[in-house]
Design an enzyme around this catalytic site. Structure first.
Site, PDB file in Angstrom:
ATOM      1  N   ASP A 246       0.849  -1.205   0.000  1.00  8.40           N
ATOM      2  CA  ASP A 246       0.000   0.000   0.000  1.00  8.40           C
ATOM      3  C   ASP A 246       0.881   1.250   0.000  1.00  8.40           C
ATOM      4  O   ASP A 246       2.076   1.183   0.308  1.00  8.40           O
ATOM      5  CB  ASP A 246      -0.876  -0.029   1.259  1.00  8.40           C
ATOM      6  CG  ASP A 246      -1.624   1.273   1.464  1.00  8.40           C
ATOM      7  OD1 ASP A 246      -2.349   1.688   0.535  1.00  8.40           O
ATOM      8  OD2 ASP A 246      -1.461   1.895   2.532  1.00  8.40           O
TER       9      ASP A 246
ATOM     10  N   ASP B 215      -0.249   5.269   0.901  1.00 11.07           N
ATOM     11  CA  ASP B 215      -0.445   6.267   1.956  1.00 11.07           C
ATOM     12  C   ASP B 215      -0.609   5.585   3.318  1.00 11.07           C
ATOM     13  O   ASP B 215      -1.473   4.728   3.490  1.00 11.07           O
ATOM     14  CB  ASP B 215      -1.685   7.117   1.633  1.00 11.07           C
ATOM     15  CG  ASP B 215      -1.684   8.438   2.390  1.00 11.07           C
ATOM     16  OD1 ASP B 215      -0.699   8.743   3.071  1.00 11.07           O
ATOM     17  OD2 ASP B 215      -2.692   9.166   2.284  1.00 11.07           O
TER      18      ASP B 215
ATOM     19  N   ASP C 186      -1.337  -0.433   5.983  1.00 13.96           N
ATOM     20  CA  ASP C 186      -1.565   0.137   7.320  1.00 13.96           C
ATOM     21  C   ASP C 186      -3.037   0.146   7.700  1.00 13.96           C
ATOM     22  O   ASP C 186      -3.372   0.459   8.836  1.00 13.96           O
ATOM     23  CB  ASP C 186      -1.077   1.585   7.358  1.00 13.96           C
ATOM     24  CG  ASP C 186      -1.981   2.480   6.519  1.00 13.96           C
ATOM     25  OD1 ASP C 186      -2.019   2.272   5.278  1.00 13.96           O
ATOM     26  OD2 ASP C 186      -2.655   3.367   7.075  1.00 13.96           O
TER      27      ASP C 186
END
Lengths: 255, 255
Positions: free
Chosen positions: B9, B11, B205
């Protein structure tokens, strides 16, 4: 049954598309003759009451702007109760803007008390963004109505419920709805009519909007089978309308 | 644990806003050194892979366009499996339009097979109406992703989920979603990476998007506590990530 005031839906009740429903037109003439107050109650917030009345006169319905109550006017009246002269961010068209302004509310794009959303056929990402940010900053989110789609010559096109869904999704906040089937529009309309809940009849062709609004407002209701809802549709409803008729010719004001 | 390919991922995993996460940057350098294939997987459909790669290189991350897989590219690849050279009505920005065109699909506004909706910061009522009408006429409704809101300097602004909600409401149709947390983007990314489900690790995240996408795709997953999801958040989830770490410095490629 005799009532002292009548709330009447428009599309599917007074006319279908571009065609008047003669029994309904005759019924309103009869109301007028007997000096029985009536108010056309519509979820359409885009037009001014004068524009709606003018459209009705085109169908030979006796109507001036005093006979029309839109979801925009219901929203403006509701706001006046909550906070007179409120600062309001508006997504909507002429009718909504005029209703809010005439009720003393002030249009603004920052530091607003309310975000008011009505059908706006010129809505953009920027407007949806602005509304979402203001709601996240604490403005109260009010929608004139929640109609998902509206009939047009092109087919079913997005109604205000579609715009509201975009803002509700982005802001994670559900609005207060003023229009049918909620009761705010009914309560405000009765105030305008000057009658009481017990003395007023709600007439419409759509169980899910007109009749439920009447039921939510505590009114007796009359469903006419001239539009959306059929006899068959009624078999699955929890609360039936007080009355059902093929057309308004069957309604006897002397009963 | 040793995996043969890595989906990562952006951001919250590689950077936070304008700041790189050094442990993550070092981790990707290590992957590159060991010739382990990696692909950055993002729900952002607005940018081209080259624009995303260029942004990553600004954080000293070794990345070119081959290392980037957007939800727009996942949508285009999925469409190619369903119907090569499809006729598509597009709501979206440069990245989505380029991905669909490069995969051989043809943009059109009538008689389309698919309505593809990605974030479009110039969306209008007319576009929402057009999409709704085409879906009602039988076009299949596909959304790049369903993110309700996205962080910006102004606050949380409407994401593609907001635009999708407007169209879904008007057309009474729910879309197929390509992006995280759905598995389409994961399946298509593994195809590009040339690895297998068993050999590939999904790193992110955000439990609700990254980790769930990995789980839905049948992959092992690694949650890093550098962004959205905290250890506390995980207490209420049904299926835990395979691994959790404070940062990617704790991940030993030799384990």
């Amino acid at each position: 049954m005799s009532y002292k005031g009548y709330l009447i839906d428009l599309d599917g009740t007074m006319y279908r598309g571009g065609t008047a429903i003669p029994e309904a037109v005759a019924f309103v003439h009869e109301l007028k003759k007997r000096n029985l107050p009536y108010l056309f109650v519509t979820n359409n917030s885009t037009k001014t009451p004068e524009a709606v009345a003018s459209h009705l006169r085109g169908f030979s319905v006796p109507a001036d702007e005093k006979h029309v109550f839109t979801s925009g006017m219901a929203t403006a009246a509701y706001l006046s109760e909550q906070k007179p002269n409120a600062r309001v961010y508006i997504i909507g068209e002429t009718g909504l803007r005029a209703a809010l302004s005439q009720a003393g509310h002030v249009e603004a794009s920052q530091g607003v008390d309310y975000v008011v959303v009505g059908l706006d056929r010129e809505v953009t990402y920027e407007k949806i963004k602005r509304a979402s940010l203001l709601i996240q900053q604490g403005a109260t989110f009010i929608a004139t109505n929640g109609d998902n789609a509206i009939p047009s010559e092109e087919g079913l096109i997005p109604g205000n419920g579609s715009i509201v869904a975009a803002i509700a999704t982005a802001s994670k906040t559900q609005p207060i709805f003023a229009g049918k089937p909620e009761s705010i529009i009914i309560e405000q309309a009765i105030d305008v009519l000057g009658t009481t809940i017990e003395d007023t009849l709600m007439i419409g062709d759509n169980y899910q909007t007109d009749i439920l609004a009447g039921i939510h407002g505590g009114l007796d209701t009359l469903l006419v089978y001239s539009g959306v809802t059929s006899e068959e549709d009624l078999q699955s409803v929890k609360v039936r309308p007080t009355f059902t008729h093929r057309s308004l010719a069957e309604w006897n004001l002397f009963d």
